[in-house]
Design a protein around this motif. Structure first.
Motif, short mmCIF file in Angstrom:
data_model
loop_
_atom_site.label_atom_id
_atom_site.label_comp_id
_atom_site.label_asym_id
_atom_site.label_seq_id
_atom_site.Cartn_x
_atom_site.Cartn_y
_atom_site.Cartn_z
N LEU A 5 -8.48 31.25 -27.57
CA LEU A 5 -7.42 30.27 -27.80
C LEU A 5 -7.31 29.88 -29.27
CD1 LEU A 5 -5.37 28.65 -26.14
CD2 LEU A 5 -7.12 26.94 -25.73
N HIS A 6 -8.42 29.97 -30.00
CA HIS A 6 -8.44 29.58 -31.41
C HIS A 6 -8.98 30.75 -32.23
CE1 HIS A 6 -8.04 25.39 -30.07
NE2 HIS A 6 -8.95 25.70 -29.17
N ASN A 7 -8.30 31.12 -33.32
CA ASN A 7 -8.83 32.23 -34.12
C ASN A 7 -9.97 31.73 -35.02
OD1 ASN A 7 -7.80 31.41 -36.70
ND2 ASN A 7 -5.78 32.14 -36.09
N GLN A 10 -9.19 29.16 -37.69
CA GLN A 10 -8.91 27.80 -37.20
C GLN A 10 -10.20 27.07 -36.81
OE1 GLN A 10 -6.31 28.82 -33.97
NE2 GLN A 10 -4.48 28.82 -35.24
N SER A 13 -12.02 26.15 -39.98
CA SER A 13 -11.36 25.10 -40.78
C SER A 13 -11.51 23.73 -40.11
CB SER A 13 -9.89 25.43 -41.06
OG SER A 13 -9.11 25.25 -39.92
N SER A 14 -11.58 23.69 -38.79
CA SER A 14 -11.82 22.41 -38.10
C SER A 14 -13.21 21.88 -38.44
CB SER A 14 -11.73 22.58 -36.58
OG SER A 14 -10.45 22.97 -36.22
N THR A 16 -15.07 22.73 -40.96
CA THR A 16 -15.17 22.44 -42.39
C THR A 16 -14.63 21.04 -42.69
OG1 THR A 16 -14.94 24.78 -42.90
CG2 THR A 16 -14.52 23.26 -44.70
N GLN A 37 -7.78 28.27 -16.62
CA GLN A 37 -6.95 27.49 -17.53
C GLN A 37 -6.35 28.39 -18.61
OE1 GLN A 37 -6.23 24.54 -16.71
NE2 GLN A 37 -5.05 23.89 -18.50
N GLY A 39 -5.46 31.41 -18.17
CA GLY A 39 -4.33 32.07 -17.53
C GLY A 39 -3.09 31.20 -17.53
N HIS A 40 -3.26 29.90 -17.34
CA HIS A 40 -2.12 28.98 -17.36
C HIS A 40 -1.45 28.92 -18.73
CE1 HIS A 40 -2.62 27.63 -13.33
NE2 HIS A 40 -3.75 26.99 -13.52
N VAL A 41 -2.21 29.18 -19.80
CA VAL A 41 -1.60 29.10 -21.14
C VAL A 41 -1.30 30.49 -21.70
CG1 VAL A 41 -2.65 26.87 -21.65
CG2 VAL A 41 -3.81 28.94 -22.40
N GLY A 42 -1.17 31.46 -20.78
CA GLY A 42 -0.67 32.78 -21.17
C GLY A 42 -1.72 33.74 -21.70
N ILE A 43 -3.00 33.43 -21.50
CA ILE A 43 -4.04 34.34 -21.98
C ILE A 43 -4.71 34.98 -20.77
CG2 ILE A 43 -6.20 34.54 -23.28
CD1 ILE A 43 -5.21 32.05 -24.88
N ILE A 147 -14.13 23.54 -11.12
CA ILE A 147 -13.55 24.29 -12.26
C ILE A 147 -14.54 25.36 -12.73
CG2 ILE A 147 -12.86 24.11 -14.69
CD1 ILE A 147 -11.65 21.33 -13.95
N PRO A 177 -1.47 24.70 -10.28
CA PRO A 177 -1.58 24.13 -11.61
C PRO A 177 -2.83 23.29 -11.81
CG PRO A 177 0.22 23.09 -10.40
CD PRO A 177 -0.28 24.22 -9.56
#
Lengths: 244, 322
Positions: A5-7, A10, A13-14, A16, A37, A39-43, A147, A177
């Motif tokens: 979800l985060h490269n 990113q 940098s968070s 840092t 979850q 899957g719900h956000v398209g991954i 979950i 959902p």
């Protein structure tokens, strides 16, 4: 943080920004994240066999970014399945998504590490350590445990005899959902298997058992942080343990 | 209203210095603009800003929309709103994406993308379960797992004139930057495009601002103008009636030797079009003129001037006198 979800840039940098503002007192845990979850956000994470290589690559990039920025932080691996556990030794520590001692013991064997290899071993589980039971929090801990259970790999569920019991819930979860929609089809024993839910008086024996297995870091996750009261109940349980 | 502005590539020490100055001065708030793939994470910076300047508005302009999952933008913004529901504003920008040399960040249909993202964010925060399979958004039965049923003021920041009309119709606010003659024309476009709306979008003007106290400040102002000229699309120059020939030399030198070298080719006319620079009194007069154009908020800085704290202090005092 989920590396799907985060490269790496990113994530680094968070960390840092936080370290620059508040000092080098942050640890980072990276992992795949909850597959339902995601899957719900398209991954789509149908194929998990490439994940270990991805997370290792992300870890190296993040470590390089942090080094360049002068940030010192431990990088933990969030792990549950055998393939991910097998790469744990490349990290500073591993946070296991398990709570039951038998499961933790199995996970440590999958890592293939010796007792004093320097790798920190921790657990991260939904938790409800209580002195005075609040029924509504039992439901919340069941949701959080469900979950984890529904998102576990088939291999893990088969290993612990939960695959058939969770088959219907896992199938329904794909289109639902929220996990609350399928809670009726999740057996109550997931709470025992995937959370630290116990009376405060039982906590000391549990901690001794985990220490015996080599666990030196325990994260008491939601819903233990539901209110100041529930945090205080845990604090008292730990306080009596350590003062005793 | 007067705001301060800062870019996300500023060191954290500067962010904290500005946050501290912000809290002490009679200004409305701050806008943080994201430099793609540079500096610290803008959401973390905003949280630090909100916790440090506890009474001021904080807005962020997120430009790296494609590298982020929409659910992550929604959740991070929701977390910032949780710090204080009345103080946080989110701006989405596509203005810089066309200039990024990364094919993965190219936006082919920026209008459609902005419209889809604004719509999806509002519906996520309202608590809807969403299934969207678009060019830039992929959500499958997605429902936010945090407390919903709220809205966050959504601004759009852009320089491409083709985005102005759609922005006027869908956004709660618009952040504009560019040469002053261009700003004058955009206000008219925005007013016309939003006349059917119940309330017109808020207007925020953000130009590089430099308090000139010495020769070094003047050089800094010309360097800032060179950077602004290089980042300005031809369509904006055309609207501002600035000839390409006038800026070509600045662009060529900037490309070959950097903004500082290019600053030598910035004429006074270009300096006055692309920046607000002068002494504190002059800058506040210029801000007043921008307010008369229709700006609800005017953003001061960066680069401010060689002395950050002194520049902020002088502008805040001059603004109070106005």
């Amino acid at each position: 943080m989920s590396i799907l979800l985060h490269n790496p840039s990113q994530v680094a940098s968070s960390l840092t920004a936080l370290s620059d503002a508040y000092g080098n007192r942050f640890d980072l845990c990276i992992g795949m994240g909850d597959r339902r979850q995601l899957g719900h956000v398209g991954i789509n994470v149908e194929k998990t066999n490439t994940f270990p290589a991805k997370v290792l690559q992300a870890k190296r990039k993040i470590a390089s970014h942090l080094h360049d920025a002068g940030v010192k932080a431990m990088i933990w691996l969030g792990a549950q399945g055998p393939r991910t556990l097998a790469i744990a030794r490349s990290f500073d520590g591993v946070l296991l998504n398990y709570s039951r001692p038998e499961m933790i013991s199995w996970a440590i064997k999958q890592m293939g590490v010796r007792r004093k290899c320097g790798l920190k071993i921790g657990t991260y589980s939904p938790s409800y350590v209580h002195q005075r039971l609040q029924p509504r929090l039992i439901r919340r801990v069941k949701v959080s445990s469900a979950i984890v259970a529904v998102g576990a790999t088939s291999q893990v569920l088969k290993e612990f005899g939960l695959y058939e019991k969770l088959r219907k819930a896992r199938k329904m979860a794909v289109a639902s959902p929220t996990i609350e929609d399928i809670l009726a089809d999740v057996p109550d024993e997931v709470v025992k298997n995937f959370s630290i839910t116990m009376k405060a008086t039982n906590l000391p024996a549990y901690l001794v058992e985990l220490r015996r297995l080599g666990v030196n870091h325990i994260v008491f996750a939601y819903p233990q942080n539901y209110s100041i009261e529930t945090v205080m109940e845990l604090g008292k349980a730990l306080g009596s343990r350590f003062s005793g | 209203m007067l705001d301060l502005g800062v870019m996300s590539n500023a060191p954290m020490s500067r962010i904290l210095e500005i946050a501290s100055a912000l809290e002490r001065r009679n200004v409305n708030g701050i806008w943080i603009s994201e430099d793609i793939d540079q500096g610290s994470d803008i959401f973390v910076q905003a949280s630090i800003m909100m916790l440090t300047a506890r009474t001021k508005n904080v807005g962020i302009c997120v430009t790296n929309l494609i590298a982020r999952n929409i659910s992550t933008i929604a959740r991070a913004a929701a977390a910032l709103r949780e710090i204080d529901p009345a103080r946080f504003r989110l701006s989405l920008g596509v203005g810089g994406l066309q200039n990024v040399p990364n094919p993965e960040l190219t936006v082919e249909k920026p209008v459609a993308m902005l419209r889809d993202i604004v719509d999806a964010l509002r519906r996520i925060w309202a608590g809807e379960t969403l299934t969207i399979e678009g060019e830039t958004i992929d959500l499958q039965q997605f429902l936010a797992r945090y407390k919903t049923g709220f809205s966050i003021p959504l601004y759009l920041s852009m320089r491409d004139p083709s985005l102005l009309r759609p922005a006027a119709r869908i956004a709660d606010g618009v952040i504009l930057s560019g040469p002053i003659p261009y700003l004058e024309k955009t206000v008219a476009i925005l007013r016309t495009a939003s006349q059917d709306r119940w309330s017109r979008p808020k207007l925020v003007f953000w130009l590089p601002t430099i308090v000139i106290q010495g020769r070094g400040d003047r050089r800094l102002a010309k360097t800032a103008a060179a950077a602004a000229i290089v980042g300005t699309p031809p369509s904006v120059l055309e609207m501002a009636e600035i000839s390409e020939d006038n800026v070509m030399r600045v662009r060529m030198v900037a490309q070959a030797r950097g903004y500082e070298a290019a600053s030598g080719h910035v004429t006074d006319e270009l300096l006055n079009s692309f920046t607000v620079s002068g002494d504190a009194r002059y800058i506040c007069q210029a801000f007043q003129s921008l307010a008369k154009l229709g700006a609800d908020e005017i953003v001061f800085g960066p680069p401010y001037g060689n002395s950050l704290s002194r520049s902020i202090r002088e502008i805040a005092k001059a603004w109070d006198r106005h």
